[in-house]
Design a protein around this motif. Structure first.
Motif, mmCIF file in Angstrom:
data_model
loop_
_atom_site.group_PDB
_atom_site.id
_atom_site.type_symbol
_atom_site.label_atom_id
_atom_site.label_comp_id
_atom_site.label_asym_id
_atom_site.label_seq_id
_atom_site.Cartn_x
_atom_site.Cartn_y
_atom_site.Cartn_z
ATOM 1 N N GLY A 4 -3.734 3.038 -6.670
ATOM 2 C CA GLY A 4 -2.979 4.243 -6.389
ATOM 3 C C GLY A 4 -2.787 5.026 -7.686
ATOM 4 O O GLY A 4 -2.609 4.429 -8.755
ATOM 5 N N ASN A 8 0.816 -1.218 0.000
ATOM 6 C CA ASN A 8 0.000 0.000 0.000
ATOM 7 C C ASN A 8 0.847 1.265 0.000
ATOM 8 O O ASN A 8 0.712 2.123 -0.864
ATOM 9 C CB ASN A 8 -0.913 -0.009 1.229
ATOM 10 N N GLY A 59 1.882 3.856 -2.695
ATOM 11 C CA GLY A 59 0.833 3.965 -3.700
ATOM 12 C C GLY A 59 0.605 2.722 -4.515
ATOM 13 O O GLY A 59 0.736 2.760 -5.741
ATOM 14 N N CYS A 60 0.256 1.620 -3.838
ATOM 15 C CA CYS A 60 -0.179 0.421 -4.536
ATOM 16 C C CYS A 60 0.861 -0.156 -5.494
ATOM 17 O O CYS A 60 0.857 0.152 -6.676
ATOM 18 C CB CYS A 60 -1.451 0.717 -5.332
ATOM 19 N N GLN A 103 -4.733 7.482 -3.002
ATOM 20 C CA GLN A 103 -5.062 6.079 -2.746
ATOM 21 C C GLN A 103 -6.570 5.885 -2.742
ATOM 22 O O GLN A 103 -7.303 6.697 -2.175
ATOM 23 C CB GLN A 103 -4.525 5.656 -1.384
#
Ligand SMILES: Cc1ncc(COP(=O)(O)O)c(C=O)c1O
Length: 458
Positions: A380, A230, A233-234, A428
């Motif tokens: 993200g 996470n 940003g993913c 996010q």
């Protein structure tokens, strides 16, 4: 019954007495504290009656959405029957039933559930379990943990030590020694193999092997990875990456911990991220979506083999938490899982995940949007100053743009999501698993408006 505080003195009391988490309190010296008063489905409402689409499920939590009477009723019923009893020495039916049900959903032979009350406690408990396990099986030098840069694994001292975000670690140092950080899977900013995801995945996994060898395999207890990281940003796993990490851990007798505090319970369209990406870790840590946040509950699911030394006469895992496996929380989790089944929520994520992606990818026509990445209902959006060069914003720009303009404008425009600058600046998104195309359109429309305005301000 009338609330004791009306809207005006709620503000006063919030400013005078409430210590908000990870929050610059000075930001609310003049401005109002946003006060969310109720929720219904995919939306929440504030004390002024304004409605917001909950594009972050609170904090990656509200899988089934807000205001679900089915869970509220299960909570009330359990509170009347048995509000509290510990799972130290005793057991109670709801904790037993929930452990049984989770073991049935978890991949492979992950059959033992150790409850906690939060994600940090789950991460911390998995480390303690690994340490005591290795002492019990005659490998007492194995105590170190490898995790990835910029990854967030929680805030208690052990979990914070595993976390890869230096800014939130420094104020508390010295932390628990013996944690090691390796590169994450940010393919957009890959230092090597930027044009070949598979080669990049091999490289990133091999960095873990290198760290194990450098530190001495006999000293390494565990590797912690989120299925999709996470923080930053993913970062989805490149193809084959997590299976390769599994093989590396096996090669050196290191435990693999899949930190699924965000990724479990439907976020990626499966009950567990490990199932989605086809690997069997030694432990899974979970929290957040397990109850959709109606009551806090977390836990560690461990492979049967990890339990073996603790089943010897006189042995016990010397760790526990008063409220872990709380009857009311367990009842909420069971009612939550019932809703997953009766409403086909995993299928909804599988079917609508690609639609969510396509809708967000439309934003790539904006000059400020560098990358859209994620999986399932978990995305993200990385913001850049220059799309061609991928140049990011200065720390100052990032602060005024993200914390200043974008966060407040998104909120004022009716969208709750998170503008995060713990790596490069990203937005996010993780909406409730009940969402569909109309919600995605609403998210895209608000983001397009706010990001266009943000670019014009630069
Ligand atoms: C991957 C991961 N691990 C652990 C945690 C810590 O969970 P908690 O805030 O419940 O302690 C979080 C919280 O966001 C998380 O995202």
């Amino acid at each position: 019954m009338e609330p004791r505080l009306n809207s005006k003195n709620l503000q006063r009391a919030a400013k005078d007495h409430l210590w908000m988490h990870f929050t610059e309190m000075a930001a609310y010296r003049e401005a109002d504290v946003p006060v969310i008063t109720r929720g219904e489905g995919e939306y929440v409402y504030d004390d002024r009656g304004e409605r917001y689409l909950d594009g972050l499920s609170g904090l990656f939590v509200s899988q089934v959405g807000h205001g679900r009477a089915e869970i509220a009723d299960a909570i009330a019923e359990q509170a009347r029957e048995l509000a509290y009893f510990p799972i130290w020495t005793y057991a109670h039916p709801k904790a037993i039933e929930l452990a049984d049900r989770i073991a049935g959903l978890a991949p492979g032979d992950l059959d033992r559930v150790f409850f906690t009350t939060s994600g940090s406690e789950a991460v911390e408990s998995a480390w303690k379990l690994a340490r005591q396990y290795f002492k019990a099986v005659g490998q007492p030098t194995r105590h170190k943990v490898i995790s990835r840069r910029i990854a967030y694994h929680g805030t208690t001292m052990g979990a914070l030590s595993i976390t890869g975000l230096q800014d939130i670690k420094s104020p508390f140092e010295p932390l628990v020694p013996s944690t090691i950080q390796v590169p994450n899977t940010n393919h957009y900013r890959a230092p090597v193999h930027g044009d070949d995801p598979e080669a990049f995945g091999r490289w990133a996994a091999d960095q873990i092997e290198e760290a194990i060898l450098q530190n001495g395999p006999e000293t390494v207890a565990a590797v912690y990875v989120e299925p999709v990281q996470n923080s930053g940003g993913c970062f989805p796993p490149p193809p084959g990456y997590l299976r390769r990490v599994r093989r590396i851990c096996d090669r050196y007798g290191v435990l693999m911990v899949s930190d699924e505090v965000i990724c479990a319970f439907g976020r990626l369209g499966e009950y567990f991220g490990a199932t989605k990406y086809g690997y069997v870790p030694d432990m899974i840590t979970f929290a957040k979506g397990a109850t959709s946040g109606y009551v806090p509950l977390g836990g560690v699911i461990a492979r049967e083999g990890l339990m073996a030394p603790f089943q010897e006469d006189g042995a016990a895992f010397l760790h526990g938490i008063t409220f872990a496996g709380h009857p009311v929380a367990a009842a909420a989790a069971l009612a939550n899982l019932d809703l997953f089944e009766s409403e086909g929520l995993l299928d909804n994520v599988r079917e609508n995940g690609p639609v969510f992606r396509q809708t967000l990818e439309r934003l790539l026509d904006l000059p400020i949007v560098g990358d859209v990445r994620g999986d399932g209902f978990f995305y993200g959006i990385e913001l850049v100053r220059d799309k061609e060069t991928k140049e990011s914003f200065s720390a100052e720009e990032s602060k005024t743009l993200l914390k200043g303009f974008i966060s407040s404008s998104l909120f004022e425009s009716g969208l709750i999501c998170r503008a995060d600058d713990r790596g490069e600046p990203v937005i996010q998104l993780a909406p409730p698993l009940t969402c569909g195309p109309a919600h995605f359109e609403e998210i895209e429309r608000i983001l397009r408006k706010v990001l266009t305005e943000a670019w014009d301000l630069l």
